[in-house]
Design a protein around this motif. Structure first.
Motif, PDB file in Angstrom:
ATOM      1  N   MET A  25      10.572  11.288   1.784  1.00 46.31           N
ATOM      2  CA  MET A  25      10.759   9.853   2.027  1.00 46.31           C
ATOM      3  C   MET A  25      12.235   9.448   1.861  1.00 46.31           C
ATOM      4  O   MET A  25      12.749   8.628   2.626  1.00 46.31           O
ATOM      5  CB  MET A  25       9.887   9.006   1.082  1.00 46.31           C
ATOM      6  CG  MET A  25       8.404   9.244   1.218  1.00 46.31           C
ATOM      7  SD  MET A  25       7.817   9.044   2.895  1.00 46.31           S
ATOM      8  CE  MET A  25       7.600   7.275   2.953  1.00 46.31           C
ATOM      9  N   GLY A  26      12.902  10.041   0.865  1.00 45.27           N
ATOM     10  CA  GLY A  26      14.321   9.718   0.632  1.00 45.27           C
ATOM     11  C   GLY A  26      15.172  10.083   1.842  1.00 45.27           C
ATOM     12  O   GLY A  26      16.003   9.305   2.302  1.00 45.27           O
ATOM     13  N   ASN A  27      14.929  11.300   2.381  1.00 48.38           N
ATOM     14  CA  ASN A  27      15.734  11.783   3.500  1.00 48.38           C
ATOM     15  C   ASN A  27      15.373  11.109   4.815  1.00 48.38           C
ATOM     16  O   ASN A  27      16.229  10.984   5.683  1.00 48.38           O
ATOM     17  CB  ASN A  27      15.546  13.296   3.675  1.00 48.38           C
ATOM     18  CG  ASN A  27      16.467  14.080   2.766  1.00 48.38           C
ATOM     19  OD1 ASN A  27      17.626  13.727   2.601  1.00 48.38           O
ATOM     20  ND2 ASN A  27      15.954  15.137   2.177  1.00 48.38           N
ATOM     21  N   SER A  28      14.111  10.711   4.970  1.00 46.48           N
ATOM     22  CA  SER A  28      13.729  10.129   6.257  1.00 46.48           C
ATOM     23  C   SER A  28      13.778   8.607   6.174  1.00 46.48           C
ATOM     24  O   SER A  28      14.783   7.996   6.540  1.00 46.48           O
ATOM     25  CB  SER A  28      12.348  10.630   6.682  1.00 46.48           C
ATOM     26  OG  SER A  28      11.402  10.422   5.660  1.00 46.48           O
ATOM     27  N   VAL A  29      12.744   8.007   5.592  1.00 46.34           N
ATOM     28  CA  VAL A  29      12.621   6.548   5.623  1.00 46.34           C
ATOM     29  C   VAL A  29      13.776   5.822   4.925  1.00 46.34           C
ATOM     30  O   VAL A  29      14.467   5.001   5.525  1.00 46.34           O
ATOM     31  CB  VAL A  29      11.273   6.117   4.991  1.00 46.34           C
ATOM     32  CG1 VAL A  29      11.118   4.614   5.024  1.00 46.34           C
ATOM     33  CG2 VAL A  29      10.121   6.807   5.701  1.00 46.34           C
ATOM     34  N   LEU A  30      14.023   6.170   3.631  1.00 48.74           N
ATOM     35  CA  LEU A  30      14.982   5.387   2.838  1.00 48.74           C
ATOM     36  C   LEU A  30      16.407   5.438   3.399  1.00 48.74           C
ATOM     37  O   LEU A  30      16.997   4.397   3.719  1.00 48.74           O
ATOM     38  CB  LEU A  30      14.972   5.870   1.382  1.00 48.74           C
ATOM     39  CG  LEU A  30      15.893   5.111   0.437  1.00 48.74           C
ATOM     40  CD1 LEU A  30      15.423   3.671   0.275  1.00 48.74           C
ATOM     41  CD2 LEU A  30      15.967   5.789  -0.924  1.00 48.74           C
ATOM     42  N   SER A  31      16.948   6.662   3.531  1.00 45.10           N
ATOM     43  CA  SER A  31      18.357   6.720   3.937  1.00 45.10           C
ATOM     44  C   SER A  31      18.547   6.395   5.416  1.00 45.10           C
ATOM     45  O   SER A  31      19.665   6.153   5.858  1.00 45.10           O
ATOM     46  CB  SER A  31      18.977   8.073   3.576  1.00 45.10           C
ATOM     47  OG  SER A  31      18.354   9.090   4.290  1.00 45.10           O
ATOM     48  N   GLU A  32      17.446   6.391   6.182  1.00 40.81           N
ATOM     49  CA  GLU A  32      17.560   6.056   7.608  1.00 40.81           C
ATOM     50  C   GLU A  32      17.438   4.554   7.876  1.00 40.81           C
ATOM     51  O   GLU A  32      17.591   4.104   9.003  1.00 40.81           O
ATOM     52  CB  GLU A  32      16.477   6.799   8.418  1.00 40.81           C
ATOM     53  CG  GLU A  32      16.630   8.313   8.445  1.00 40.81           C
ATOM     54  CD  GLU A  32      17.949   8.766   9.058  1.00 40.81           C
ATOM     55  OE1 GLU A  32      18.298   8.267  10.133  1.00 40.81           O
ATOM     56  OE2 GLU A  32      18.639   9.601   8.428  1.00 40.81           O
TER      57      GLU A  32
END
Ligand code: HEM
Ligand code: HEM
Length: 176
Positions: A25-32
């Motif tokens: 989730m950090g690499n996909s949703v959050l930082s995107e």
């Protein structure tokens, strides 16, 4: 002694799930998601709460590890690989705790506790990239992913190539 303590088993699987989800989730949703997107506050709230819970559970798990007995380290007949396995397990504790620590540092520098949890209404900074702990958080995330991939490869090797039933050590059973 051929199993980890049942509490260690529970903590292992709960944390394995939470850490893998945190990374995905950090690499996909959050930082995107741009900081200007209204959804970002919700994603940050989820990520920060889960990250803090991981930190607390990881520290409790460390205590349980110290106070419970565990099976002898796995021996695959190669000193270097045996050491690598043990080192990976310790590194997990270190990197996860540093990961949560750097996350907390970004949050404090950017005033996130008031904005995200206190609903202060203040805008988020344009990006978190100017905060040094943000860079550390990103690098540690890559190191953690690398450890997970190494750990999973070792699991596949033990389970399907050596067929030494290592998995059962991290599951419930008699003799724990
Ligand atoms: C689906 C993924 C995973 C599988 C199949 C798996 C499997 C296992 C197995 C079989 C062991 C026992 C190894 C032994 O007895 O020497 C173990 C230990 C361990 N695993 Fe995992 N694991 C997974 C994910 C993770 C993740 C994401 C983490 C990081 C939080 C993690 C952290 C650890 C640690 C630190 C140990 C050593 C236990 C200790 O002595 O504290 N594992 N894992
Ligand atoms: C150990 C648990 C944690 C994991 C596995 C994790 C994972 C991640 C990952 C993979 C990213 C994206 C990295 C990148 O794009 O380079 C990220 C970003 C971030 N994390 Fe964490 N994190 C954790 C704990 C925390 C905590 C406790 C906080 C704050 C209290 C936090 C705050 C943040 C922030 C503010 C960002 C930046 C988001 C952005 O740039 O848009 N994290 N995290």
């Amino acid at each position: 002694m051929n199993h980890y303590h049942p509490l260690m088993v529970v903590f292992h699987w709960v944390l394995a799930f939470m850490v893998i989800m945190g990374l995905i989730m950090g690499n996909s949703v959050l930082s995107e998601t741009a900081n200007s997107d209204p959804q970002k506050l919700f994603y940050l709230k989820m990520h920060m709460s889960a990250g803090l819970l991981i930190l607390v559970l990881m520290i409790i798990r460390l205590f349980i590890r110290v106070f419970t007995s565990r099976p002898p380290s796995a021996d695959i007949g190669n000193k270097t690989l045996n050491k690598l396995g043990t080192a990976t397990h310790y590194l997990f504790y270190l990197v996860i705790i540093l990961m949560a620590g750097s996350g907390l540092a970004i949050a404090n520098m950017a005033g996130l506790p008031e904005i995200v949890f206190g609903a202060s209404g203040a805008p988020l900074p344009e990006s978190f990239d100017m905060y040094p702990p943000r860079i550390a958080h990103g690098i540690l995330g890559m190191v953690l992913l690398f450890l997970v991939v190494g750990h999973l490869s070792a699991f596949v090797y033990h389970q399907f190539i050596r067929k030494d039933a290592l998995f059962s050590r991290m599951w419930f059973g008699k003799g724990s």
